[in-house]
Design a protein around this motif. Structure first.
Motif, PDB file in Angstrom:
ATOM      1  N   THR A  69      40.969  96.497  87.571  1.00  0.00           N
ATOM      2  CA  THR A  69      41.854  95.106  87.466  1.00  0.00           C
ATOM      3  C   THR A  69      42.533  94.706  86.247  1.00  0.00           C
ATOM      4  O   THR A  69      41.959  95.238  85.211  1.00  0.00           O
ATOM      5  N   ASN A  70      43.716  94.551  86.403  1.00  0.00           N
ATOM      6  CA  ASN A  70      44.649  94.017  85.238  1.00  0.00           C
ATOM      7  C   ASN A  70      44.502  92.494  85.057  1.00  0.00           C
ATOM      8  O   ASN A  70      45.045  91.835  85.681  1.00  0.00           O
ATOM      9  N   MET A  71      43.588  91.959  84.186  1.00  0.00           N
ATOM     10  CA  MET A  71      43.149  90.563  84.077  1.00  0.00           C
ATOM     11  C   MET A  71      44.660  89.850  83.634  1.00  0.00           C
ATOM     12  O   MET A  71      44.770  88.577  84.322  1.00  0.00           O
ATOM     13  N   ARG A  72      45.277  90.295  82.929  1.00  0.00           N
ATOM     14  CA  ARG A  72      46.573  89.668  82.171  1.00  0.00           C
ATOM     15  C   ARG A  72      47.460  89.417  83.448  1.00  0.00           C
ATOM     16  O   ARG A  72      48.239  88.238  83.505  1.00  0.00           O
ATOM     17  N   ILE A  73      47.799  90.345  84.316  1.00  0.00           N
ATOM     18  CA  ILE A  73      48.740  90.274  85.399  1.00  0.00           C
ATOM     19  C   ILE A  73      48.185  89.177  86.354  1.00  0.00           C
ATOM     20  O   ILE A  73      48.687  88.317  86.954  1.00  0.00           O
ATOM     21  N   GLY A  74      46.689  89.443  86.623  1.00  0.00           N
ATOM     22  CA  GLY A  74      46.142  88.491  87.492  1.00  0.00           C
ATOM     23  C   GLY A  74      46.432  87.014  87.142  1.00  0.00           C
ATOM     24  O   GLY A  74      46.690  86.355  88.003  1.00  0.00           O
ATOM     25  N   MET A  75      45.822  86.917  85.751  1.00  0.00           N
ATOM     26  CA  MET A  75      45.968  85.465  85.442  1.00  0.00           C
ATOM     27  C   MET A  75      47.253  84.877  85.536  1.00  0.00           C
ATOM     28  O   MET A  75      47.462  83.679  85.819  1.00  0.00           O
ATOM     29  N   PHE A  76      48.315  85.692  85.125  1.00  0.00           N
ATOM     30  CA  PHE A  76      49.664  85.225  85.199  1.00  0.00           C
ATOM     31  C   PHE A  76      50.091  84.854  86.686  1.00  0.00           C
ATOM     32  O   PHE A  76      50.645  83.638  86.923  1.00  0.00           O
ATOM     33  N   LEU A  77      50.162  85.965  87.449  1.00  0.00           N
ATOM     34  CA  LEU A  77      50.181  85.547  88.861  1.00  0.00           C
ATOM     35  C   LEU A  77      49.495  84.376  89.413  1.00  0.00           C
ATOM     36  O   LEU A  77      49.898  83.759  90.617  1.00  0.00           O
ATOM     37  N   GLU A  78      48.236  84.177  88.911  1.00  0.00           N
ATOM     38  CA  GLU A  78      47.435  83.150  89.574  1.00  0.00           C
ATOM     39  C   GLU A  78      47.848  81.751  89.434  1.00  0.00           C
ATOM     40  O   GLU A  78      47.722  80.937  90.275  1.00  0.00           O
ATOM     41  N   LEU A 135      55.841  89.447  78.575  1.00  0.00           N
ATOM     42  CA  LEU A 135      54.836  88.680  79.131  1.00  0.00           C
ATOM     43  C   LEU A 135      53.386  89.893  78.916  1.00  0.00           C
ATOM     44  O   LEU A 135      52.392  89.421  79.402  1.00  0.00           O
ATOM     45  N   LYS A 136      53.473  90.978  78.543  1.00  0.00           N
ATOM     46  CA  LYS A 136      52.796  92.006  78.382  1.00  0.00           C
ATOM     47  C   LYS A 136      52.048  92.339  79.882  1.00  0.00           C
ATOM     48  O   LYS A 136      50.792  92.349  79.924  1.00  0.00           O
ATOM     49  N   LEU A 137      52.970  92.564  80.546  1.00  0.00           N
ATOM     50  CA  LEU A 137      52.572  92.741  81.967  1.00  0.00           C
ATOM     51  C   LEU A 137      52.546  94.358  82.413  1.00  0.00           C
ATOM     52  O   LEU A 137      53.086  94.905  82.937  1.00  0.00           O
ATOM     53  N   TYR A 138      51.666  95.089  81.457  1.00  0.00           N
ATOM     54  CA  TYR A 138      51.333  96.494  81.637  1.00  0.00           C
ATOM     55  C   TYR A 138      50.056  96.780  81.325  1.00  0.00           C
ATOM     56  O   TYR A 138      49.256  95.726  80.748  1.00  0.00           O
ATOM     57  N   GLY A 139      49.659  97.979  81.332  1.00  0.00           N
ATOM     58  CA  GLY A 139      48.279  98.434  81.055  1.00  0.00           C
ATOM     59  C   GLY A 139      47.979  99.842  81.386  1.00  0.00           C
ATOM     60  O   GLY A 139      48.707 100.662  81.391  1.00  0.00           O
ATOM     61  N   THR A 140      46.684 100.140  81.508  1.00  0.00           N
ATOM     62  CA  THR A 140      46.075 101.431  81.702  1.00  0.00           C
ATOM     63  C   THR A 140      45.181 101.510  82.905  1.00  0.00           C
ATOM     64  O   THR A 140      44.387 100.418  82.960  1.00  0.00           O
ATOM     65  N   PHE A 141      44.968 102.366  83.625  1.00  0.00           N
ATOM     66  CA  PHE A 141      43.565 102.333  84.558  1.00  0.00           C
ATOM     67  C   PHE A 141      43.081 103.826  84.448  1.00  0.00           C
ATOM     68  O   PHE A 141      43.977 104.704  84.629  1.00  0.00           O
ATOM     69  N   PRO A 142      41.983 104.237  84.715  1.00  0.00           N
ATOM     70  CA  PRO A 142      41.265 105.388  84.953  1.00  0.00           C
ATOM     71  C   PRO A 142      41.663 106.255  86.301  1.00  0.00           C
ATOM     72  O   PRO A 142      41.555 105.614  87.280  1.00  0.00           O
ATOM     73  N   ASP A 143      42.130 107.398  86.223  1.00  0.00           N
ATOM     74  CA  ASP A 143      42.224 108.245  87.265  1.00  0.00           C
ATOM     75  C   ASP A 143      42.007 109.638  87.126  1.00  0.00           C
ATOM     76  O   ASP A 143      42.425 110.317  86.458  1.00  0.00           O
ATOM     77  N   LYS A 144      40.552 109.869  87.685  1.00  0.00           N
ATOM     78  CA  LYS A 144      40.002 111.317  87.660  1.00  0.00           C
ATOM     79  C   LYS A 144      39.807 111.391  86.058  1.00  0.00           C
ATOM     80  O   LYS A 144      39.918 112.565  85.631  1.00  0.00           O
ATOM     81  N   GLY A 145      39.156 110.490  85.516  1.00  0.00           N
ATOM     82  CA  GLY A 145      38.927 110.663  83.998  1.00  0.00           C
ATOM     83  C   GLY A 145      39.957 110.693  83.057  1.00  0.00           C
ATOM     84  O   GLY A 145      39.903 110.747  81.867  1.00  0.00           O
ATOM     85  N   VAL A 146      41.352 110.351  83.347  1.00  0.00           N
ATOM     86  CA  VAL A 146      42.451 110.211  82.629  1.00  0.00           C
ATOM     87  C   VAL A 146      42.962 108.886  82.513  1.00  0.00           C
ATOM     88  O   VAL A 146      43.132 108.178  83.731  1.00  0.00           O
ATOM     89  N   LEU A 147      43.166 108.258  81.398  1.00  0.00           N
ATOM     90  CA  LEU A 147      43.847 107.033  81.608  1.00  0.00           C
ATOM     91  C   LEU A 147      45.421 107.229  81.628  1.00  0.00           C
ATOM     92  O   LEU A 147      46.130 107.664  80.913  1.00  0.00           O
ATOM     93  N   LYS A 148      45.856 106.414  82.955  1.00  0.00           N
ATOM     94  CA  LYS A 148      47.165 106.373  82.922  1.00  0.00           C
ATOM     95  C   LYS A 148      47.819 105.150  82.672  1.00  0.00           C
ATOM     96  O   LYS A 148      47.438 103.964  82.872  1.00  0.00           O
TER      97      LYS A 148
END
Length: 276
Positions: A69-78, A135-148
């Motif tokens: 979950t990207n909290m920043r994107i979520g709160m902005f779109l909220e 707006l800092k609408l970017y981030g990373t997420f785990p995918d098979k042990g790798v942060l993308k």
């Protein structure tokens, strides 16, 4: 007492079906209450919104911990979904229950179509100097042990779509998850796992905003809400466990047929002014 037990079992089924299809229990709860139990439309929407809050909250915590979950994107779109939810809830008080039934059936059909469509998995790079960077609408997420890494795109159209999704949630008492994912996945080009988990995080907050208005109007009835909330949570839990061992594609097609039949029946009843 027997009616409450039947309502509870119906809500368990709604939570189970909603969890397995990814459409949420609200799409089953509204037809169940209005067509099955003769509950007035606005009371059914109030109960459905409370169940949406309950089911989204538990899953949202797990997804945040896992880093999807990207909290920043979520709160902005909220901001957009909450504003839309308030407008939708206010509009609901002005509309005839039969009109709401017809709109519900139409959105339900759209939701089924969106849910059956293939989901492209985006992974867009950050563009320097873009609105998304500011707006800092970017981030990373785990995918098979790798942060993308990933970044959002088309923020303004996505935000406007979120307002529409929020309005439908407030008007119809559903999570509008499919519309939120459409905004984040197709418009904003976010990775599928990020868009679905962030959508789940947002659904509960959106439902709270509109539920407060239904509560203020006296349209949230404890004797209806309690068995529905408990039943949907239980059904969603069973569904989440079943999902791990089931063939989801066949399930989605089967339940899409069921939900399409429900939506056509809702449309028929709305046109014939059967709702109250």
């Amino acid at each position: 007492m027997s009616e409450i037990i039947i309502l509870f079992l119906g809500a368990v089924s709604a939570g189970l079906l909603g969890s397995l299809t990814g459409l949420g229990g609200g799409v089953i709860i509204i037809p169940l209450l209005t067509l099955g139990f003769g509950v007035p439309m606005h009371y059914a929407i109030g109960a459905s919104l409370i169940s949406v809050i309950g089911t989204s909250s538990g899953a949202a915590v797990a997804f945040v911990k896992e880093g999807f979950t990207n909290m920043r994107i979520g709160m902005f779109l909220e901001i957009g979904t909450t504003a839309g939810a308030i407008m939708g809830a206010l509009l609901s008080g002005m509309l005839n229950p039969n009109t709401i039934g017809i709109i519900f059936a139409s959105i339900l059909l759209l939701t089924v179509i969106l849910n059956l469509k293939g989901k492209p998995d985006h992974q867009e790079p950050l563009i320097k100097g873009s609105l998304e960077e500011k707006l800092k609408l970017y981030g990373t997420f785990p995918d098979k042990g790798v942060l993308k890494s990933y970044s959002a795109r088309n923020t303004v159209p996505g935000f406007l779509m979120m307002m529409f999704a929020g309005a439908m949630s407030g008007l119809l008492g559903i999570g509008s998850g499919a519309l939120k994912v459409l905004a984040m996945d197709n418009m904003m080009k976010l990775p599928f796992k990020v868009s679905t988990t962030t959508s789940n995080f947002m659904i509960g907050v959106t439902a709270v905003a509109s539920a407060l208005i239904y509560f203020q109007r006296g349209e949230i009835i404890p004797v209806i809400v309690a068995p529905v909330l408990i039943g949907v949570v239980v059904g969603s839990f069973i569904g989440s466990k079943t999902l791990m061992v089931s063939k989801t594609k066949k399930l989605k097609v089967f339940f899409a047929i069921v939900i399409t039949i429900l939506s056509v029946y809702m449309m028929y009843n709305g046109i014939n002014k059967s709702f109250r």
